[in-house]
Design an enzyme around this catalytic site. Structure first.
Site, PDB file in Angstrom:
ATOM      1  N   PHE A 138       0.799  -1.222   0.000  1.00  0.00           N
ATOM      2  CA  PHE A 138       0.000   0.000   0.000  1.00  0.00           C
ATOM      3  C   PHE A 138       0.836   1.279   0.000  1.00  0.00           C
ATOM      4  CE2 PHE A 138      -1.852  -3.229   2.993  1.00  0.00           C
ATOM      5  CZ  PHE A 138      -2.557  -3.901   2.023  1.00  0.00           C
ATOM      6  N   CYS A 139       1.962   1.254  -0.718  1.00  0.00           N
ATOM      7  CA  CYS A 139       2.871   2.408  -0.765  1.00  0.00           C
ATOM      8  C   CYS A 139       3.264   2.847   0.643  1.00  0.00           C
ATOM      9  CB  CYS A 139       2.249   3.573  -1.539  1.00  0.00           C
ATOM     10  SG  CYS A 139       1.979   3.201  -3.281  1.00  0.00           S
ATOM     11  N   ALA A 140       3.430   1.876   1.518  1.00  0.00           N
ATOM     12  CA  ALA A 140       3.882   2.126   2.893  1.00  0.00           C
ATOM     13  C   ALA A 140       4.758   0.945   3.303  1.00  0.00           C
ATOM     14  CB  ALA A 140       2.691   2.282   3.836  1.00  0.00           C
TER      15      ALA A 140
END
Length: 431
Positions: free
Chosen positions: A380-382
């Site tokens: 999740f782009c994290a």
């Protein structure tokens, strides 16, 4: 004729939105486009789509679509045209700026700069920081908040909310010169709400400013920038039911007025000759070229629609559905919800989880292909945060051992969607 006069002369029927549905409270909840979408599943059947991927991109609200449709016949360039269509479009564009300012409770003199999305807005601010600014940011942030800074201090994900405040306090106390604290309002991985008011207080006590990534908050909760004493806020239209390519950066003018123009071109300048004189006003200064007028109109229409609905009904329905979803997940042996601060911490309608015996991609593909359910899988782009939650030191985004499944809800989500996901997961783990 002034643009304000032209704007006020638009016939009411030209901007009417489709009828909304009544909530139990009597307030109107707008419908989303695609609520009747059918998708193919295994065996060739068509089933109604259970969209549980709102945290990635929310569907378009009907009032948003109507606002864009109303603006299209007179669409023209903004700010530098004398023709009626240009004046009217300029008025609509600038009215959108005022609407967004009011939506977040910004100060009257705050700049409202339209961007492409939250990532674009954050990078814009990064370009405008005073020389030597040190940014303090947690490793639990989305990459949009984690990566743009030239000089940063990265803090480990805190074990509890008070630890976040203490860690920020200690880090800011040890920094000389300009400093900026960057933090999310609601995690895009766990949905957990962060103590942004306390963090803003700590930042200001140390002479720092604070930027809040509100991308996952504003679709779910009311935000009041002034009451929370925030310096900057960024969010995206595509997460706020306005998927027309616009985002926004809102906040104090001085750094933005003094920073290098984010884009260099027409509209950002007062004059061009042997030297270039840039606009002092940060709004035109950082909106060079022809802006995304329809995106701004769409974003403002979403703000208006949510405000008209009222947050009480929206939050009540979301909390009912997310509680049902989390209880269902907890009842399935082998399904594990990810959380930084425990199951009782307040959150928006986002839940991430893993399933024993399956990679995240396998779960997401099965839910889609067999049950007509849309979820998200990955990190999740994290990446640092998901690895922290999973206790995994490494692994790429495509590595199923270091990824999770995320289900997220919003306007248009139903109890049937939630129950279908729970039963599908129960079926998967029972195979």
């Amino acid at each position: 004729m002034s643009t304000l006069t032209i704007f006020n002369s638009v016939p009411a029927q030209a901007v009417e939105a489709p009828a909304a549905t009544s909530a139990p409270s009597g307030r109107l909840i707008p419908a989303v486009l695609g609520a009747d979408l059918e998708v193919p599943v295994k065996g060739g059947r068509l089933v109604s789509y259970a969209n549980l991927d709102y945290a990635a991109s929310a569907p378009c609200l009907e009032p948003v679509s109507a606002a864009v449709a109303a603006a299209l016949p007179a669409y023209s360039s903004v700010h530098r045209g004398a023709g009626y269509a240009s004046q009217l479009t300029t008025a609509r564009y600038e009215q959108s700026r005022h609407t967004v300012r009011a939506f977040v409770g910004a100060r009257p003199d705050d700049a409202v700069i339209f961007t492409r999305n939250t990532t674009d807005a954050t990078n814009l601010l990064a370009r405008c920081l005073p020389e030597g600014t040190t940014v303090v940011v947690f490793d639990s942030e989305h990459h949009a908040s984690l990566l743009p800074w030239e000089r940063s201090v990265r803090l480990a994900p805190p074990a509890f909310p008070g630890e976040a405040v203490r860690a920020a306090d200690e880090a800011l106390a040890g920094i000389e010169g300009p400093k900026l604290l960057v933090v999310t309002a609601a995690s895009n991985v766990t949905g957990e709400l962060w103590p942004i008011a306390a963090l803003a207080h700590i930042a200001h006590r140390h002479g720092a400013r604070i930027l809040v990534d509100a991308a996952q908050l504003v679709p779910h909760r009311r935000l009041n920038l002034t009451a929370l004493d925030l310096d900057y806020v960024a969010f995206s239209g595509h997460k706020l039911y306005a998927p027309f390519g616009a985002g926004v950066l809102i906040g104090r003018r001085d750094w933005l007025a003094e920073g290098e123009p984010y884009l260099k071109g027409g509209g950002a300048v007062r004059s061009v000759g042997e030297t270039t004189e840039w606009h002092d006003d940060p709004e035109p200064r950082h909106e060079a070229g022809t802006p995304n007028v329809l995106g701004a109109i769409a974003l403002a229409a979403a703000c208006d629609a949510l405000t008209a609905t009222g947050w009480t009904e929206l939050v009540r329905e979301e909390e009912r559905l997310i509680a049902r979803l989390r209880a269902g997940l907890a009842s399935i042996e082998g399904v594990h919800e990810l959380s930084l601060w425990g199951e009782d911490h307040p959150r928006v309608g986002i839940v991430s989880f893993v399933v024993d015996g399956y990679s995240a991609r396998e779960v997401a593909e099965a839910l889609s292909g067999e049950y007509g359910i849309g979820v998200r899988d990955g990190k999740f782009c994290a990446h640092p945060f998901v690895r922290h939650l999973l206790g995994t030191a490494d692994g790429g985004c495509e590595d199923g051992t270091a990824s999770a499944v995320r289900a997220s809800i919003g306007i248009g989500s139903t109890q049937e969607h939630v129950d279908r996901l729970i039963e599908a997961l129960r079926d998967l783990v029972g195979r």
